[in-house]
Design a protein around this motif. Structure first.
Motif, mmCIF file in Angstrom:
data_model
loop_
_atom_site.group_PDB
_atom_site.id
_atom_site.type_symbol
_atom_site.label_atom_id
_atom_site.label_comp_id
_atom_site.label_asym_id
_atom_site.label_seq_id
_atom_site.Cartn_x
_atom_site.Cartn_y
_atom_site.Cartn_z
ATOM 1 N N VAL A 280 0.824 -1.210 0.000
ATOM 2 C CA VAL A 280 0.000 0.000 0.000
ATOM 3 C C VAL A 280 0.859 1.261 0.000
ATOM 4 N N SER A 281 0.225 2.360 -0.413
ATOM 5 C CA SER A 281 0.838 3.684 -0.312
ATOM 6 C C SER A 281 -0.213 4.610 0.283
ATOM 7 N N GLY A 282 0.215 5.808 0.630
ATOM 8 C CA GLY A 282 -0.691 6.775 1.235
ATOM 9 C C GLY A 282 -0.345 6.989 2.691
ATOM 10 N N THR A 283 -1.174 7.776 3.351
ATOM 11 C CA THR A 283 -0.986 8.092 4.764
ATOM 12 C C THR A 283 -2.110 7.447 5.558
ATOM 13 N N ALA A 284 -1.745 6.504 6.403
ATOM 14 C CA ALA A 284 -2.742 5.778 7.200
ATOM 15 C C ALA A 284 -3.406 6.706 8.205
ATOM 16 N N SER A 285 -4.713 6.515 8.359
ATOM 17 C CA SER A 285 -5.483 7.309 9.310
ATOM 18 C C SER A 285 -6.509 6.400 9.979
ATOM 19 N N GLY A 286 -6.749 6.634 11.258
ATOM 20 C CA GLY A 286 -7.792 5.906 11.966
ATOM 21 C C GLY A 286 -7.312 4.679 12.711
ATOM 22 N N GLY A 287 -6.019 4.401 12.663
ATOM 23 C CA GLY A 287 -5.480 3.247 13.385
ATOM 24 C C GLY A 287 -4.953 3.644 14.748
ATOM 25 N N THR A 288 -4.652 2.639 15.546
ATOM 26 C CA THR A 288 -4.074 2.814 16.870
ATOM 27 C C THR A 288 -2.720 2.122 16.894
ATOM 28 N N THR A 289 -1.744 2.739 17.509
ATOM 29 C CA THR A 289 -0.407 2.154 17.590
ATOM 30 C C THR A 289 -0.466 0.750 18.179
ATOM 31 N N ASN A 290 0.237 -0.162 17.534
ATOM 32 C CA ASN A 290 0.329 -1.551 17.969
ATOM 33 C C ASN A 290 1.822 -1.858 18.119
ATOM 34 N N THR A 291 2.282 -1.983 19.335
ATOM 35 C CA THR A 291 3.711 -2.149 19.595
ATOM 36 C C THR A 291 4.152 -3.597 19.385
ATOM 37 N N PRO A 292 5.084 -3.837 18.455
ATOM 38 C CA PRO A 292 5.609 -5.183 18.258
ATOM 39 C C PRO A 292 6.333 -5.680 19.513
ATOM 40 N N VAL A 293 6.297 -6.992 19.748
ATOM 41 C CA VAL A 293 6.928 -7.604 20.915
ATOM 42 C C VAL A 293 8.106 -8.452 20.446
ATOM 43 N N SER A 294 9.275 -8.221 21.063
ATOM 44 C CA SER A 294 10.478 -8.961 20.695
ATOM 45 C C SER A 294 10.323 -10.437 21.042
ATOM 46 N N ARG A 295 10.829 -11.283 20.153
ATOM 47 C CA ARG A 295 10.823 -12.716 20.441
ATOM 48 C C ARG A 295 12.071 -13.136 21.215
ATOM 49 N N LYS A 296 12.962 -12.186 21.469
ATOM 50 C CA LYS A 296 14.077 -12.425 22.385
ATOM 51 C C LYS A 296 13.653 -11.778 23.699
ATOM 52 N N ILE A 297 13.098 -12.583 24.568
ATOM 53 C CA ILE A 297 12.502 -12.088 25.805
ATOM 54 C C ILE A 297 13.544 -11.319 26.611
ATOM 55 N N GLY A 298 13.188 -10.089 26.966
ATOM 56 C CA GLY A 298 14.091 -9.218 27.704
ATOM 57 C C GLY A 298 14.837 -8.236 26.816
ATOM 58 N N SER A 299 14.765 -8.420 25.494
ATOM 59 C CA SER A 299 15.449 -7.510 24.575
ATOM 60 C C SER A 299 14.757 -6.149 24.562
ATOM 61 N N VAL A 300 15.555 -5.100 24.453
ATOM 62 C CA VAL A 300 15.003 -3.748 24.352
ATOM 63 C C VAL A 300 15.003 -3.257 22.907
#
Length: 148
Positions: free
Chosen positions: A53-73
């Motif tokens: 896709v292209s364009g500027t997304a609107s109407g979404g909410t931030t969804n924070t990815p979670v590291s699969r290396k537990i404890g990683s920053v």
């Protein structure tokens, strides 16, 4: 390396047919982000489009990815959003068209990754006007190798 993340979405009910409900944009200038697989289920049968896709997304909410290396920053340099009707996007092409059965987990496994280059975006579009969707996208950071 701590460079693998889960982008989880749970109980999203798109507002209508042909609505985008997941959006991911690569904000990096030095890394590709590869989508290695998708696991998804729906409460109703329907078609799912995995689109470039292209364009500027609107109407979404931030969804924070979670590291699969537990404890990683480590955090990926991406924008990840969920929503019931993410607008402002234009499909630049369907990468995968998937047919889902009701109440069954579906896993997209490809012979290659979906590579999201710097500045590029992908989004998931639900084709029917009903259903509740849940799942996980797997995202891996890969350095860009310049071949001169």
């Amino acid at each position: 390396t701590g460079k693998v993340w889960s982008v989880v979405f749970k109980d999203i009910a798109p507002a209508g047919a042909d609505d985008y409900f997941i959006y991911i944009k690569n904000n990096s200038t030095t890394f590709d982000y590869n989508v290695t697989d998708l696991r998804i289920s729906s409460t109703v049968a329907g078609q799912l489009e995995f689109n470039s896709v292209s364009g500027t997304a609107s109407g979404g909410t931030t969804n924070t990815p979670v590291s699969r290396k537990i404890g990683s920053v480590n955090a990926p340099d991406i924008t990840s959003e969920t929503g019931t009707d993410i607008t402002g996007l234009t499909s630049d092409g369907t990468v995968f068209l998937l047919t889902l059965e009701a109440d069954k987990m579906f896993q997209l496994r490809t012979s290659s990754n979906i590579i999201v280059q710097p500045g590029k975006s992908v989004a998931l579009l639900w084709g029917v006007s009903t259903g509740i969707l849940s799942g996980t996208l797997s995202v891996v950071e890969e350095p860009i190798v310049f071949d001169f």
